[in-house]
Design a protein around this motif. Structure first.
Motif, PDB file in Angstrom:
ATOM      1  N   GLY A  85      22.498 -58.304  54.566  1.00 24.35           N
ATOM      2  CA  GLY A  85      21.310 -57.558  54.403  1.00 24.35           C
ATOM      3  C   GLY A  85      20.097 -57.551  55.218  1.00 24.35           C
ATOM      4  N   ARG A  86      19.567 -58.446  55.669  1.00 32.08           N
ATOM      5  CA  ARG A  86      18.293 -58.647  56.053  1.00 32.08           C
ATOM      6  C   ARG A  86      18.928 -59.248  58.148  1.00 32.08           C
ATOM      7  NH1 ARG A  86      15.820 -60.970  51.713  1.00 32.08           N
ATOM      8  NH2 ARG A  86      17.033 -62.717  51.498  1.00 32.08           N
ATOM      9  N   ARG A  87      19.995 -60.030  57.478  1.00 31.94           N
ATOM     10  CA  ARG A  87      19.890 -60.375  59.250  1.00 31.94           C
ATOM     11  C   ARG A  87      20.709 -58.744  59.097  1.00 31.94           C
ATOM     12  NH1 ARG A  87      23.958 -65.052  57.529  1.00 31.94           N
ATOM     13  NH2 ARG A  87      22.498 -66.858  56.920  1.00 31.94           N
ATOM     14  N   ALA A  88      21.518 -57.736  58.933  1.00 35.35           N
ATOM     15  CA  ALA A  88      22.223 -56.827  59.443  1.00 35.35           C
ATOM     16  C   ALA A  88      20.736 -55.952  60.030  1.00 35.35           C
ATOM     17  CB  ALA A  88      23.102 -56.231  58.600  1.00 35.35           C
ATOM     18  N   ALA A  89      20.090 -56.018  58.469  1.00 35.65           N
ATOM     19  CA  ALA A  89      18.765 -54.991  59.387  1.00 35.65           C
ATOM     20  C   ALA A  89      18.272 -55.284  60.544  1.00 35.65           C
ATOM     21  CB  ALA A  89      17.611 -54.866  58.494  1.00 35.65           C
ATOM     22  N   ALA A  90      17.877 -56.696  60.943  1.00 37.08           N
ATOM     23  CA  ALA A  90      17.514 -57.664  61.994  1.00 37.08           C
ATOM     24  C   ALA A  90      18.055 -57.308  63.386  1.00 37.08           C
ATOM     25  CB  ALA A  90      17.036 -58.664  61.799  1.00 37.08           C
ATOM     26  N   TRP A  91      19.517 -57.126  62.982  1.00 32.35           N
ATOM     27  CA  TRP A  91      20.566 -56.959  63.854  1.00 32.35           C
ATOM     28  C   TRP A  91      20.072 -55.552  64.545  1.00 32.35           C
ATOM     29  CZ3 TRP A  91      24.361 -53.442  64.802  1.00 32.35           C
ATOM     30  CH2 TRP A  91      25.174 -53.481  65.540  1.00 32.35           C
ATOM     31  N   LEU A  92      19.952 -54.718  63.624  1.00 33.91           N
ATOM     32  CA  LEU A  92      20.416 -52.993  64.172  1.00 33.91           C
ATOM     33  C   LEU A  92      18.778 -52.848  64.411  1.00 33.91           C
ATOM     34  CD1 LEU A  92      22.002 -50.482  63.211  1.00 33.91           C
ATOM     35  CD2 LEU A  92      20.898 -50.482  61.108  1.00 33.91           C
ATOM     36  N   ASP A  93      17.506 -53.230  64.210  1.00 39.55           N
ATOM     37  CA  ASP A  93      16.561 -53.568  64.972  1.00 39.55           C
ATOM     38  C   ASP A  93      16.597 -53.211  65.964  1.00 39.55           C
ATOM     39  OD1 ASP A  93      13.928 -52.417  64.187  1.00 39.55           O
ATOM     40  OD2 ASP A  93      13.468 -54.241  63.867  1.00 39.55           O
ATOM     41  N   GLU A  94      17.348 -54.459  66.223  1.00 40.75           N
ATOM     42  CA  GLU A  94      17.574 -55.000  68.001  1.00 40.75           C
ATOM     43  C   GLU A  94      17.484 -53.997  69.185  1.00 40.75           C
ATOM     44  OE1 GLU A  94      17.244 -60.141  68.330  1.00 40.75           O
ATOM     45  OE2 GLU A  94      18.989 -58.637  68.774  1.00 40.75           O
ATOM     46  N   GLN A  95      18.869 -53.321  68.012  1.00 40.26           N
ATOM     47  CA  GLN A  95      19.354 -51.867  68.560  1.00 40.26           C
ATOM     48  C   GLN A  95      18.424 -51.240  70.152  1.00 40.26           C
ATOM     49  OE1 GLN A  95      22.493 -53.529  69.731  1.00 40.26           O
ATOM     50  NE2 GLN A  95      21.670 -54.728  68.283  1.00 40.26           N
ATOM     51  N   ARG A  96      17.529 -50.542  69.206  1.00 42.59           N
ATOM     52  CA  ARG A  96      16.432 -49.544  69.292  1.00 42.59           C
ATOM     53  C   ARG A  96      16.010 -50.125  70.434  1.00 42.59           C
ATOM     54  NH1 ARG A  96      14.104 -48.538  64.771  1.00 42.59           N
ATOM     55  NH2 ARG A  96      12.083 -50.260  65.217  1.00 42.59           N
ATOM     56  N   ASP A  97      16.026 -51.690  70.575  1.00 45.50           N
ATOM     57  CA  ASP A  97      14.945 -52.619  72.046  1.00 45.50           C
ATOM     58  C   ASP A  97      16.458 -52.527  72.882  1.00 45.50           C
ATOM     59  OD1 ASP A  97      13.188 -52.699  70.332  1.00 45.50           O
ATOM     60  OD2 ASP A  97      12.747 -53.853  69.897  1.00 45.50           O
TER      61      ASP A  97
ATOM     62  N   THR B  64       4.825 -63.936  57.267  1.00 44.36           N
ATOM     63  CA  THR B  64       5.622 -63.117  57.862  1.00 44.36           C
ATOM     64  C   THR B  64       6.626 -64.413  59.189  1.00 44.36           C
ATOM     65  OG1 THR B  64       4.587 -64.090  60.715  1.00 44.36           O
ATOM     66  CG2 THR B  64       3.537 -61.815  59.401  1.00 44.36           C
ATOM     67  N   ALA B  65       6.595 -65.434  58.785  1.00 47.47           N
ATOM     68  CA  ALA B  65       7.457 -66.080  58.883  1.00 47.47           C
ATOM     69  C   ALA B  65       9.492 -65.687  59.099  1.00 47.47           C
ATOM     70  CB  ALA B  65       7.935 -67.387  58.809  1.00 47.47           C
ATOM     71  N   PRO B  66       9.666 -64.822  57.883  1.00 50.25           N
ATOM     72  CA  PRO B  66      11.215 -65.084  57.474  1.00 50.25           C
ATOM     73  C   PRO B  66      11.589 -64.114  58.429  1.00 50.25           C
ATOM     74  CG  PRO B  66       9.805 -64.650  55.252  1.00 50.25           C
ATOM     75  CD  PRO B  66       8.807 -65.070  56.693  1.00 50.25           C
ATOM     76  N   GLY B  67      11.166 -62.666  58.656  1.00 47.72           N
ATOM     77  CA  GLY B  67      10.987 -61.858  60.178  1.00 47.72           C
ATOM     78  C   GLY B  67      11.441 -62.032  60.618  1.00 47.72           C
ATOM     79  N   GLN B  68      10.468 -63.302  61.909  1.00 46.07           N
ATOM     80  CA  GLN B  68      10.741 -64.016  63.266  1.00 46.07           C
ATOM     81  C   GLN B  68      11.668 -65.158  63.106  1.00 46.07           C
ATOM     82  OE1 GLN B  68       9.057 -64.188  65.166  1.00 46.07           O
ATOM     83  NE2 GLN B  68       7.907 -62.591  65.003  1.00 46.07           N
ATOM     84  N   GLN B  69      12.353 -65.617  61.833  1.00 48.20           N
ATOM     85  CA  GLN B  69      13.376 -66.272  61.365  1.00 48.20           C
ATOM     86  C   GLN B  69      15.212 -65.378  61.607  1.00 48.20           C
ATOM     87  OE1 GLN B  69      13.228 -68.766  57.834  1.00 48.20           O
ATOM     88  NE2 GLN B  69      14.998 -69.746  58.338  1.00 48.20           N
ATOM     89  N   THR B  70      14.941 -64.800  60.776  1.00 49.97           N
ATOM     90  CA  THR B  70      15.676 -63.984  61.229  1.00 49.97           C
ATOM     91  C   THR B  70      15.935 -63.482  62.613  1.00 49.97           C
ATOM     92  OG1 THR B  70      15.553 -62.943  58.608  1.00 49.97           O
ATOM     93  CG2 THR B  70      17.128 -61.970  59.640  1.00 49.97           C
ATOM     94  N   LYS B  71      15.146 -63.148  63.354  1.00 49.20           N
ATOM     95  CA  LYS B  71      15.372 -62.947  64.672  1.00 49.20           C
ATOM     96  C   LYS B  71      16.035 -63.877  65.300  1.00 49.20           C
ATOM     97  CE  LYS B  71      11.984 -58.720  65.015  1.00 49.20           C
ATOM     98  NZ  LYS B  71      11.722 -58.095  65.458  1.00 49.20           N
ATOM     99  N   ALA B  72      15.189 -65.302  64.868  1.00 44.82           N
ATOM    100  CA  ALA B  72      15.951 -66.270  65.640  1.00 44.82           C
ATOM    101  C   ALA B  72      17.333 -66.476  65.473  1.00 44.82           C
ATOM    102  CB  ALA B  72      14.589 -67.595  64.700  1.00 44.82           C
ATOM    103  N   GLU B  73      17.696 -66.221  65.055  1.00 48.22           N
ATOM    104  CA  GLU B  73      19.133 -66.302  64.124  1.00 48.22           C
ATOM    105  C   GLU B  73      19.692 -65.745  65.223  1.00 48.22           C
ATOM    106  OE1 GLU B  73      20.709 -66.371  60.022  1.00 48.22           O
ATOM    107  OE2 GLU B  73      18.564 -66.739  59.482  1.00 48.22           O
ATOM    108  N   LEU B  74      19.247 -64.692  65.333  1.00 52.79           N
ATOM    109  CA  LEU B  74      20.563 -63.566  65.866  1.00 52.79           C
ATOM    110  C   LEU B  74      20.452 -64.056  67.620  1.00 52.79           C
ATOM    111  CD1 LEU B  74      18.837 -60.126  64.980  1.00 52.79           C
ATOM    112  CD2 LEU B  74      21.061 -60.488  65.100  1.00 52.79           C
ATOM    113  N   ALA B  75      19.067 -64.871  67.589  1.00 52.62           N
ATOM    114  CA  ALA B  75      18.944 -64.715  68.832  1.00 52.62           C
ATOM    115  C   ALA B  75      19.458 -66.061  69.343  1.00 52.62           C
ATOM    116  CB  ALA B  75      17.400 -65.756  69.714  1.00 52.62           C
ATOM    117  N   VAL B  76      19.888 -67.594  68.710  1.00 55.69           N
ATOM    118  CA  VAL B  76      20.187 -68.312  68.749  1.00 55.69           C
ATOM    119  C   VAL B  76      21.952 -67.734  68.793  1.00 55.69           C
ATOM    120  CG1 VAL B  76      21.488 -70.678  67.032  1.00 55.69           C
ATOM    121  CG2 VAL B  76      19.146 -69.744  67.239  1.00 55.69           C
TER     122      VAL B  76
END
Lengths: 180, 90
Positions: A85-97, B64-76
């Motif tokens: 869910g956290r990953r999906a939320a981050a992904w969704l968040d990126e779509q706006r950008d 704030t690290a966990p949010g950054q980590q998830t974003k980094a996972e997406l980028a990888v």
């Protein structure tokens, strides 16, 4: 999957976006501005397909075993673990950008993502996907994100469940940022 | 890591306060060190206080690290997909 061949200028733009890491959206906007406008549809198609595949890849990454009291996170009608869910939320968040970087309205970008997901599922046919990624991929390909953007104009909640978990976080970060 | 005014300001202020004023060191000396303690004990407590001083400034980053980590996972994931897509994963 087979190597994809498109105009080298588009490939250069996409590679720059991928290499920019968490600052990808800013780089994507820069690449979009610098690209020949005739190549823009190709760039949008490529970014949509890669972004759609990205969702499947991060959902299929190994997750920590769920806690005993952990509740599933409803996302576009599919139940995810808290970590997914956290990953999906981050992904969704990126779509706006991403939509902003490509100078597209959220609705137009969600349609591109649905098309991209359909192409990814077609290309991935025969490869093993988890049932969660497969279900969510089909949901996105069927236009669930389009429904989500409508939902944030005042209709149904895209998380579409009364269950708790990350629902609040997902809603707060939702596509188009219209419901906060 | 992206610049975040709130997080970076908090980190800087905590670091400046606990380090500059010597807050952690003074507290450690007051509570854990007596005049007749051995040099080794005083040294180790001083070392721990120094680590705490530096560590305190990192707190906002840890939060704030966990949010950054998830974003980094997406980028990888994105980078890996693009590599496979155009170069066959080379």
């Amino acid at each position: 999957m087979a190597v994809v061949h498109v105009d080298p200028r588009v490939v250069t733009a996409v590679k720059a976006w991928a290499a920019a890491g968490v600052e990808g959206a800013a780089m994507l906007a820069e690449q979009r501005r610098a690209l020949d406008p005739l190549l823009l549809p190709t760039l949008i198609g490529e970014v949509a397909e890669i972004t759609a595949e990205q969702l499947l890849v991060v959902l299929d990454r190994p997750t920590a075993p769920p806690r005993r009291d952990e509740r599933p996170v409803p996302f576009l009608g599919v139940e995810l673990s808290q970590e997914q869910g956290r990953r999906a939320a981050a992904w969704l968040d990126e779509q706006r950008d991403n939509a902003k970087a490509l100078s597209l309205a959220p609705e137009a970008w969600s349609e591109q993502l649905a098309d991209g997901m359909r192409r990814v599922l077609e290309r991935m046919r025969g490869r093993s996907l988890s049932s969660t990624a497969s279900a969510l991929g089909s949901t996105v390909a069927d236009g669930a994100l389009r429904g989500a953007t409508r939902g944030f104009d005042g209709g149904a909640d895209p998380t579409s469940s009364t269950k708790a978990g990350l629902r609040g976080a997902l809603s707060a970060r939702a596509f188009g940022n219209k419901k906060q | 890591m992206k610049f975040s005014p709130l997080r970076d300001l908090a980190g800087g202020l905590i670091g400046a306060f606990s380090g500059g004023v010597g807050l952690v060191g003074v507290a450690a000396k007051k509570f854990f060190v007596a005049a007749d303690d051995s040099f080794t004990k005083k040294f180790l407590i001083g070392l721990a206080a120094t680590a705490l001083t530096g560590g305190a400034a990192l707190l906002p980053y840890l939060v704030t690290a966990p949010g950054q980590q998830t974003k980094a996972e997406l980028a990888v994931a994105r980078s890996s997909i693009v590599g496979d897509r155009y170069d066959g994963g080379e």
